[in-house]
Design an enzyme around this catalytic site. Structure first.
Site, PDB file in Angstrom:
ATOM      1  N   CYS A  66       0.744  -1.161  -0.132  1.00 36.29           N
ATOM      2  CA  CYS A  66       0.069   0.016   0.100  1.00 36.29           C
ATOM      3  C   CYS A  66       1.032   1.216   0.138  1.00 36.29           C
ATOM      4  O   CYS A  66       2.013   1.293   0.610  1.00 36.29           O
ATOM      5  CB  CYS A  66      -0.898  -0.126   1.160  1.00 36.29           C
ATOM      6  SG  CYS A  66      -2.308   1.404   0.958  1.00 36.29           S
ATOM      7  N   CYS A  70       0.471   4.809   6.816  1.00 34.99           N
ATOM      8  CA  CYS A  70       0.134   4.624   8.160  1.00 34.99           C
ATOM      9  C   CYS A  70       0.954   3.986   9.264  1.00 34.99           C
ATOM     10  O   CYS A  70       1.391   2.786   8.979  1.00 34.99           O
ATOM     11  CB  CYS A  70      -1.388   3.892   8.054  1.00 34.99           C
ATOM     12  SG  CYS A  70      -2.455   4.413   6.680  1.00 34.99           S
ATOM     13  N   CYS A  73       0.522   0.240  10.072  1.00 36.39           N
ATOM     14  CA  CYS A  73      -0.106  -0.800   9.574  1.00 36.39           C
ATOM     15  C   CYS A  73       0.998  -1.563   8.670  1.00 36.39           C
ATOM     16  O   CYS A  73       1.993  -1.022   7.991  1.00 36.39           O
ATOM     17  CB  CYS A  73      -0.726  -0.098   8.322  1.00 36.39           C
ATOM     18  SG  CYS A  73      -1.700  -1.518   7.410  1.00 36.39           S
ATOM     19  N   CYS A 110     -16.507  -9.162   5.621  1.00 39.83           N
ATOM     20  CA  CYS A 110     -15.819  -8.002   5.281  1.00 39.83           C
ATOM     21  C   CYS A 110     -14.513  -8.201   4.613  1.00 39.83           C
ATOM     22  O   CYS A 110     -13.704  -9.164   5.105  1.00 39.83           O
ATOM     23  CB  CYS A 110     -15.478  -7.107   6.590  1.00 39.83           C
ATOM     24  SG  CYS A 110     -14.746  -5.790   6.695  1.00 39.83           S
ATOM     25  N   CYS A 141     -19.568  -6.065   3.824  1.00 42.26           N
ATOM     26  CA  CYS A 141     -18.593  -4.909   4.010  1.00 42.26           C
ATOM     27  C   CYS A 141     -17.334  -4.942   3.437  1.00 42.26           C
ATOM     28  O   CYS A 141     -16.833  -6.027   3.169  1.00 42.26           O
ATOM     29  CB  CYS A 141     -18.496  -5.048   5.524  1.00 42.26           C
ATOM     30  SG  CYS A 141     -17.375  -3.499   6.037  1.00 42.26           S
ATOM     31  N   CYS A 201     -19.385   2.156   8.666  1.00 44.72           N
ATOM     32  CA  CYS A 201     -18.596   1.317   9.744  1.00 44.72           C
ATOM     33  C   CYS A 201     -17.382   2.301   9.884  1.00 44.72           C
ATOM     34  O   CYS A 201     -16.714   2.213   8.873  1.00 44.72           O
ATOM     35  CB  CYS A 201     -18.159  -0.046   9.076  1.00 44.72           C
ATOM     36  SG  CYS A 201     -16.939  -0.746  10.492  1.00 44.72           S
ATOM     37  N   ARG A 273     -17.642  -2.491  18.124  1.00 46.06           N
ATOM     38  CA  ARG A 273     -16.849  -3.740  17.594  1.00 46.06           C
ATOM     39  C   ARG A 273     -15.492  -3.892  18.473  1.00 46.06           C
ATOM     40  O   ARG A 273     -14.807  -3.170  18.225  1.00 46.06           O
ATOM     41  CB  ARG A 273     -16.852  -4.125  16.214  1.00 46.06           C
ATOM     42  CG  ARG A 273     -16.112  -5.292  15.695  1.00 46.06           C
ATOM     43  CD  ARG A 273     -16.122  -5.828  14.387  1.00 46.06           C
ATOM     44  NE  ARG A 273     -17.577  -5.619  13.946  1.00 46.06           N
ATOM     45  CZ  ARG A 273     -17.897  -4.751  13.012  1.00 46.06           C
ATOM     46  NH1 ARG A 273     -17.175  -3.724  12.561  1.00 46.06           N
ATOM     47  NH2 ARG A 273     -19.323  -4.548  12.803  1.00 46.06           N
TER      48      ARG A 273
HETATM   49  N1  SAM Z   1      -6.655   0.628   3.043  1.00 47.85           N
HETATM   50  C1  SAM Z   1      -7.907   0.565   3.624  1.00 47.85           C
HETATM   51  C2  SAM Z   1      -8.063   1.802   4.838  1.00 47.85           C
HETATM   52  O1  SAM Z   1      -7.036   1.969   5.564  1.00 47.85           O
HETATM   53  O2  SAM Z   1      -9.033   2.400   4.931  1.00 47.85           O
HETATM   54  C3  SAM Z   1      -8.761  -0.522   4.263  1.00 47.85           C
HETATM   55  C4  SAM Z   1      -7.721  -1.455   4.977  1.00 47.85           C
HETATM   56  S1  SAM Z   1      -6.965  -1.030   6.537  1.00 47.85           S
HETATM   57  C5  SAM Z   1      -5.865  -2.190   6.958  1.00 47.85           C
HETATM   58  C6  SAM Z   1      -8.407  -0.847   7.738  1.00 47.85           C
HETATM   59  C7  SAM Z   1      -8.025  -0.370   9.021  1.00 47.85           C
HETATM   60  O3  SAM Z   1      -7.296  -1.776  10.138  1.00 47.85           O
HETATM   61  C8  SAM Z   1      -7.422   0.520   9.345  1.00 47.85           C
HETATM   62  O4  SAM Z   1      -8.052   1.718   9.479  1.00 47.85           O
HETATM   63  C9  SAM Z   1      -6.976   0.436  10.945  1.00 47.85           C
HETATM   64  O5  SAM Z   1      -7.682   1.163  11.746  1.00 47.85           O
HETATM   65  C10 SAM Z   1      -6.883  -1.004  11.050  1.00 47.85           C
HETATM   66  N2  SAM Z   1      -5.309  -1.514  11.213  1.00 47.85           N
HETATM   67  C11 SAM Z   1      -4.630  -1.696  10.301  1.00 47.85           C
HETATM   68  N3  SAM Z   1      -3.373  -2.110  10.931  1.00 47.85           N
HETATM   69  C12 SAM Z   1      -3.642  -2.112  12.296  1.00 47.85           C
HETATM   70  C13 SAM Z   1      -2.817  -2.550  13.459  1.00 47.85           C
HETATM   71  N4  SAM Z   1      -1.466  -2.990  13.419  1.00 47.85           N
HETATM   72  N5  SAM Z   1      -3.496  -2.566  14.645  1.00 47.85           N
HETATM   73  C14 SAM Z   1      -4.807  -2.272  14.882  1.00 47.85           C
HETATM   74  N6  SAM Z   1      -5.701  -1.882  13.609  1.00 47.85           N
HETATM   75  C15 SAM Z   1      -5.073  -1.838  12.577  1.00 47.85           C
HETATM   76  C1  DTB Z   2     -11.078  -2.438  11.411  1.00 48.55           C
HETATM   77  O1  DTB Z   2     -11.354  -1.382  12.182  1.00 48.55           O
HETATM   78  N1  DTB Z   2     -10.228  -3.246  12.143  1.00 48.55           N
HETATM   79  C2  DTB Z   2     -10.265  -4.518  10.824  1.00 48.55           C
HETATM   80  C3  DTB Z   2     -11.134  -4.126   9.785  1.00 48.55           C
HETATM   81  N2  DTB Z   2     -11.646  -2.864  10.130  1.00 48.55           N
HETATM   82  C4  DTB Z   2     -10.814  -3.769   8.449  1.00 48.55           C
HETATM   83  C5  DTB Z   2      -8.648  -4.781  10.511  1.00 48.55           C
HETATM   84  C6  DTB Z   2      -7.614  -4.845  11.434  1.00 48.55           C
HETATM   85  C7  DTB Z   2      -6.281  -5.283  10.780  1.00 48.55           C
HETATM   86  C8  DTB Z   2      -5.234  -5.444  11.951  1.00 48.55           C
HETATM   87  C9  DTB Z   2      -3.999  -5.800  11.257  1.00 48.55           C
HETATM   88  C10 DTB Z   2      -4.009  -6.742  10.165  1.00 48.55           C
HETATM   89  O2  DTB Z   2      -4.623  -7.777  10.551  1.00 48.55           O
HETATM   90  O3  DTB Z   2      -3.276  -6.445   9.067  1.00 48.55           O
HETATM   91 FE1  SF4 Z   3      -2.799   1.076   3.212  1.00 50.65          FE
HETATM   92 FE2  SF4 Z   3      -2.801   0.103   5.774  1.00 50.65          FE
HETATM   93 FE3  SF4 Z   3      -3.081   2.406   5.555  1.00 50.65          FE
HETATM   94 FE4  SF4 Z   3      -5.079   0.666   4.938  1.00 50.65          FE
HETATM   95  S1  SF4 Z   3      -4.290   1.316   6.805  1.00 50.65           S
HETATM   96  S2  SF4 Z   3      -4.424   2.714   3.822  1.00 50.65           S
HETATM   97  S3  SF4 Z   3      -3.813  -0.631   4.029  1.00 50.65           S
HETATM   98  S4  SF4 Z   3      -1.190   1.541   4.977  1.00 50.65           S
END
Ligand code: SAM
Ligand code: DTB
Ligand code: SF4
Length: 361
Positions: A66, A70, A73, A110, A141, A201, A273
């Site tokens: 990506c 973030c 992430c 989802c 979702c 959501c 959630r």
């Molecule tokens: N790329 C899209 C976005 O950012 O909206 C969708 C996928 S993103 C992985 C969805 C959500 O996962 C993020 O907004 C964040 O709140 C959560 N997330 C990602 N990495 C995480 C982590 N290490 N711990 C907790 N939540 C995480």
């Molecule tokens: C949300 O708030 N948490 C989920 C879902 N929406 C998409 C994602 C959590 C991701 C946690 C890190 C991972 O597994 O990559």
């Molecule tokens: Fe990309 Fe992860 Fe950020 Fe979603 S949360 S926009 S997958 S870097």
């Protein structure tokens, strides 16, 4: 006996709905733990069956690579987390995963993609996935990043029920976590989703090193949306090696429970959630979260790229707590429906059905 100070939302002359200020929310956080739990339970019981939980399963349909930065992430290409970037998953694999989730008892499926924003051909492929999953009788979702004009409508037409797009944190802390898109970008996508008639959501992450005021700032943003989101995922940071937040000080578990309670009080009708971070929570902690008003969780052995508790462990937990799975919508047929029913495959919920007002069998 001392009477506890109980903050209530401030009403302003120009708003139909009450506005929660960050100070109102800080006052909730500052309540004695037992008083806060009691208040959250009162609100929860006024709107929901306190023994019911909604189950959503997750699938990463496009993993890694990506372009966003973030800091939490594992899928960001800015950090070396050892994750390979994949292409979009084929439709048949998505349908197979959705069927497995449904057989395990999930009500909502989802699908998440590591995109900044979907390209038109991606959106067409995801729309086909949404229609296929919906036709199984599951709620749908997706979380695909920022949407452009018309894209939310395209997803709605395909049968999308919910779009997940998190604000993640307060506007004040946001700049320390993400630099490649703005808070306003997130709000704009949420407005497009709402405008298209898709349920919202939207939640965030705690435990990223933010202050309590910044946690309160996130809740204020969510609670003051008009209307507030139907579904509010509260993630506890999963600390992934290679990300800038890998070594941050973990959050006090009671502060996480307080965050759930504050979300419940300020968004009484939302599904709150339990999301990322349950792997490191023991059963007692999760029970406290349900007491604080959580009534939904991600269910399945994996989140997107990190682990989630095993489905059997969750089934045991719900049974031990005497909790049951919320009746499934749209005639879905989960085999597991929680306490007292786990041994019996269920053909339907036996509850009044949202579709048509008859009994769902
Ligand atoms: N790329 C899209 C976005 O950012 O909206 C969708 C996928 S993103 C992985 C969805 C959500 O996962 C993020 O907004 C964040 O709140 C959560 N997330 C990602 N990495 C995480 C982590 N290490 N711990 C907790 N939540 C995480
Ligand atoms: C949300 O708030 N948490 C989920 C879902 N929406 C998409 C994602 C959590 C991701 C946690 C890190 C991972 O597994 O990559
Ligand atoms: Fe990309 Fe992860 Fe950020 Fe979603 S949360 S926009 S997958 S870097």
């Amino acid at each position: 006996m001392q009477t506890a100070y109980i903050p209530v939302p401030q009403t302003t002359r120009n708003r139909a709905a009450p506005a929660w200020t960050p100070d109102d929310i800080l006052a909730l956080y500052a309540m004695p733990f037992m008083d806060l739990m009691h208040r959250a339970q009162q609100v929860h019981r006024a709107h929901f069956d306190p023994n019911a939980v909604q189950l959503s399963s997750l699938l990463s349909i496009k993993t890694g690579g990506c372009p966003e930065d973030c800091a939490y992430c594992p899928q960001s290409s800015h950090y070396d987390t050892g994750l390979d970037a994949d292409k979009l998953m084929p439709l048949d694999e998505v349908v197979a995963a959705a069927k497995a989730a449904q057989a395990g008892g999930a009500q909502r499926f989802c699908m998440g993609a590591a995109w900044r924003s979907p390209k038109p051909h991606h959106l067409e492929a995801v729309a086909r996935m949404v229609s296929a999953v919906k036709s199984l009788g599951l709620e749908t979702c997706v979380t695909l990043g920022m949407l452009r004009d018309g894209q939310a409508e395209q997803l709605k037409d395909a049968g999308l029920d919910y779009y997940n797009h998190n604000l993640d944190t307060s506007p004040e802390f946001y700049g320390k976590i993400i630099s490649t898109r703005t808070y306003q970008d997130r709000l704009d996508t949420l407005a497009r989703v709402r405008e298209a008639g898709i349920s919202v959501c939207c939640g965030g992450i705690v435990g990223m090193g933010e202050s309590r005021r910044e946690r309160a700032g996130l809740i204020a943003q969510l609670a003051n949306m008009e209307p507030y989101p139907e579904s509010v995922p509260i993630n506890n940071l999963v600390q992934v090696e290679g990300t800038p937040l890998a070594k941050v000080e973990p959050l006090d578990p009671f502060e996480f429970v307080r965050t759930i309670a504050v979300a419940r009080i300020t968004m009484p009708r939302a599904a709150v959630r339990l999301s990322a971070g349950r792997e490191t929570m023991d059963d007692a902690m999760q029970a406290l979260c349900f007491m604080a008003g959580a009534n939904s969780m991600f269910y399945g052995d994996a989140l997107l790229t990190t682990a989630n508790p095993q489905m059997q462990a969750d089934q045991r937990l719900l049974q031990r707590l005497g909790m049951h799975v919320e009746p499934a919508p749209h005639h879905a047929a989960p085999e597991f429906s929680g306490a007292g029913h786990a041994a019996q495959p269920q053909a339907g919920s036996g509850q009044p059905c949202a579709e048509g007002g008859t009994t769902c069998r």
